[in-house]
Scaffold this motif. Sequence first.
Motif, PDB file in Angstrom:
ATOM      1  N   ARG A 144       0.855  -1.194   0.000  1.00 36.69           N
ATOM      2  CA  ARG A 144       0.000   0.000   0.000  1.00 36.69           C
ATOM      3  C   ARG A 144       0.883   1.232   0.000  1.00 36.69           C
ATOM      4  O   ARG A 144       1.921   1.262   0.681  1.00 36.69           O
ATOM      5  CB  ARG A 144      -0.887  -0.021   1.240  1.00 36.69           C
ATOM      6  N   CYS A 145       0.467   2.254  -0.765  1.00 32.46           N
ATOM      7  CA  CYS A 145       1.246   3.491  -0.790  1.00 32.46           C
ATOM      8  C   CYS A 145       1.003   4.271   0.501  1.00 32.46           C
ATOM      9  O   CYS A 145      -0.135   4.439   0.932  1.00 32.46           O
ATOM     10  CB  CYS A 145       0.845   4.328  -2.012  1.00 32.46           C
ATOM     11  N   THR A 146       2.097   4.741   1.110  1.00 26.06           N
ATOM     12  CA  THR A 146       1.955   5.503   2.362  1.00 26.06           C
ATOM     13  C   THR A 146       1.359   6.885   2.103  1.00 26.06           C
ATOM     14  O   THR A 146       0.924   7.544   3.030  1.00 26.06           O
ATOM     15  CB  THR A 146       3.335   5.691   3.041  1.00 26.06           C
ATOM     16  N   SER A 147       1.325   7.313   0.807  1.00 25.98           N
ATOM     17  CA  SER A 147       0.801   8.640   0.512  1.00 25.98           C
ATOM     18  C   SER A 147      -0.592   8.564  -0.133  1.00 25.98           C
ATOM     19  O   SER A 147      -1.574   8.991   0.445  1.00 25.98           O
ATOM     20  CB  SER A 147       1.783   9.389  -0.396  1.00 25.98           C
ATOM     21  N   CYS A 148      -0.687   7.966  -1.348  1.00 31.97           N
ATOM     22  CA  CYS A 148      -1.999   7.943  -2.031  1.00 31.97           C
ATOM     23  C   CYS A 148      -2.854   6.758  -1.609  1.00 31.97           C
ATOM     24  O   CYS A 148      -4.011   6.660  -2.029  1.00 31.97           O
ATOM     25  CB  CYS A 148      -1.826   8.004  -3.543  1.00 31.97           C
ATOM     26  N   LYS A 149      -2.306   5.825  -0.793  1.00 32.91           N
ATOM     27  CA  LYS A 149      -3.038   4.685  -0.190  1.00 32.91           C
ATOM     28  C   LYS A 149      -3.455   3.605  -1.188  1.00 32.91           C
ATOM     29  O   LYS A 149      -4.236   2.717  -0.843  1.00 32.91           O
ATOM     30  CB  LYS A 149      -4.299   5.148   0.590  1.00 32.91           C
ATOM     31  N   LYS A 177       8.726   1.854  -4.219  1.00 32.18           N
ATOM     32  CA  LYS A 177       7.965   3.118  -4.370  1.00 32.18           C
ATOM     33  C   LYS A 177       6.684   2.883  -5.160  1.00 32.18           C
ATOM     34  O   LYS A 177       6.609   1.995  -6.008  1.00 32.18           O
ATOM     35  CB  LYS A 177       8.803   4.123  -5.137  1.00 32.18           C
ATOM     36  N   CYS A 178       5.710   3.740  -4.900  1.00 33.16           N
ATOM     37  CA  CYS A 178       4.406   3.688  -5.575  1.00 33.16           C
ATOM     38  C   CYS A 178       4.569   4.047  -7.054  1.00 33.16           C
ATOM     39  O   CYS A 178       5.231   5.038  -7.387  1.00 33.16           O
ATOM     40  CB  CYS A 178       3.473   4.672  -4.886  1.00 33.16           C
ATOM     41  N   LYS A 179       3.931   3.238  -7.932  1.00 31.19           N
ATOM     42  CA  LYS A 179       4.018   3.518  -9.371  1.00 31.19           C
ATOM     43  C   LYS A 179       3.239   4.773  -9.736  1.00 31.19           C
ATOM     44  O   LYS A 179       3.523   5.437 -10.718  1.00 31.19           O
ATOM     45  CB  LYS A 179       3.454   2.337 -10.161  1.00 31.19           C
ATOM     46  N   GLU A 180       2.224   5.095  -8.928  1.00 26.75           N
ATOM     47  CA  GLU A 180       1.365   6.258  -9.232  1.00 26.75           C
ATOM     48  C   GLU A 180       2.012   7.568  -8.806  1.00 26.75           C
ATOM     49  O   GLU A 180       2.077   8.525  -9.562  1.00 26.75           O
ATOM     50  CB  GLU A 180       0.019   6.148  -8.490  1.00 26.75           C
ATOM     51  N   CYS A 181       2.479   7.608  -7.540  1.00 27.72           N
ATOM     52  CA  CYS A 181       2.902   8.906  -7.008  1.00 27.72           C
ATOM     53  C   CYS A 181       4.365   8.942  -6.570  1.00 27.72           C
ATOM     54  O   CYS A 181       4.849   9.993  -6.133  1.00 27.72           O
ATOM     55  CB  CYS A 181       1.980   9.333  -5.854  1.00 27.72           C
ATOM     56  N   GLY A 182       5.047   7.797  -6.624  1.00 24.38           N
ATOM     57  CA  GLY A 182       6.482   7.777  -6.330  1.00 24.38           C
ATOM     58  C   GLY A 182       6.839   7.770  -4.850  1.00 24.38           C
ATOM     59  O   GLY A 182       8.010   7.749  -4.488  1.00 24.38           O
TER      60      GLY A 182
HETATM   61 ZN    ZN Z   1       1.037   6.494  -4.225  1.00 27.89          ZN
END
Ligand code: ZN
Length: 270
Positions: free
Chosen positions: A134-139, A176-181
Amino acid sequence: MNSVKFNDYSAFKDILNKSKNIIVLTGAGVSAESGIPIFRGSGGLWRKYKATSLATPEAFHANPGLVWEFYHYRRTVAFAASPNKAHLALARYEAECKKLGKQFTIITQNVDGLHHKAGAENVIELHGSLRKVRCTSCKKVEVNLDNPICEILKNRGDPSADEKNLPPIAKDELPKCKECGKLLRPHIVWFGENLEGHVLSQAQNLVESCDLCLIVGTSSIVYPAAAFGQIVAERGQPVAEFNLNEEPAQDMFNFHFSGPCGTTLPIALG
Ligand code: ZN
Ligand code: BJW
């Protein structure tokens, strides 16, 4: 006052055969015979750390590299593990229930995916999954089976390694998140975190409506799962516990089967 029946397979089978909506709460003990370490007791250490002390948002915030190393090790063990006789007995019984039009659901606290690997379909993963991040930023949540999940974790995670000889892992080297890095984390429910709302309410509805509950290989100390058996027993519905321990976690349970559940469950469900 209810009295617990010990290792009474015949009385249990009478109840099992009559039940129409069965739930099975499983914990680390169901996967112990697949070589997955349990959390408490001597198996619950990774290096000098208690597994339960690394499974917290505070530990991840303080040292994401260390926590990712721990989860890289856990993912490696879980991805290579095979279901044991207990997982297989549950999956077989689920298939039988399907044929008979009975409802059968496994509610697992485990994150290792072994119930699915055994062929079970109706499984609620209360505490998340090692297969997901899970992304810690965009979830954003996604399935990620890459192993290692990023280059820096290659050859890391050895439980017997001496940390003095290991270079620390910087945050920007982690997955890292593919969407928001931003930084990814395991999609796991850590201590002090809420369970996913829809997952918890699905489990609670079953706890409120089932007519038989099996509690398998859990120390029954982590909430909210620890309350499930008690809630069923308070409604006057039968609860059967399967654990290595000789003594039941609650004396309001109806049945206790002691011993490795890879042995006891196939007898009880056979
Ligand atoms: Zn993200
Ligand atoms: C065999 C066997 C064989 C071996 N055959 N048997 C109410 C009261 C008090 C505290 C709380 C409360 N509500 C919430 C809390 C706080 C906390 C909590 O419960 N703390 C307790 C320790 C007191 N709960 C939470 O934080 C939960 N969140 C929550 O409720 O949010 C709302 C809230 C927050 C804060 C305050 C109040 C409300 C989240 C819990 C998440 C648990 N996460 C972990 C880590 C997952 C990460 C990971 O896997 O990496 O989940 S902790 C760890 O324990 C893991 C397990 O799923 C869980 C349960 O352990 P389990 O499965 O029972 O394993 P063991 O090792 O304990 O036992 C194994 C058993 O098997 C033993 O009995 C053996 O005998 C047996 N066995 N071999 C049969 N072959």
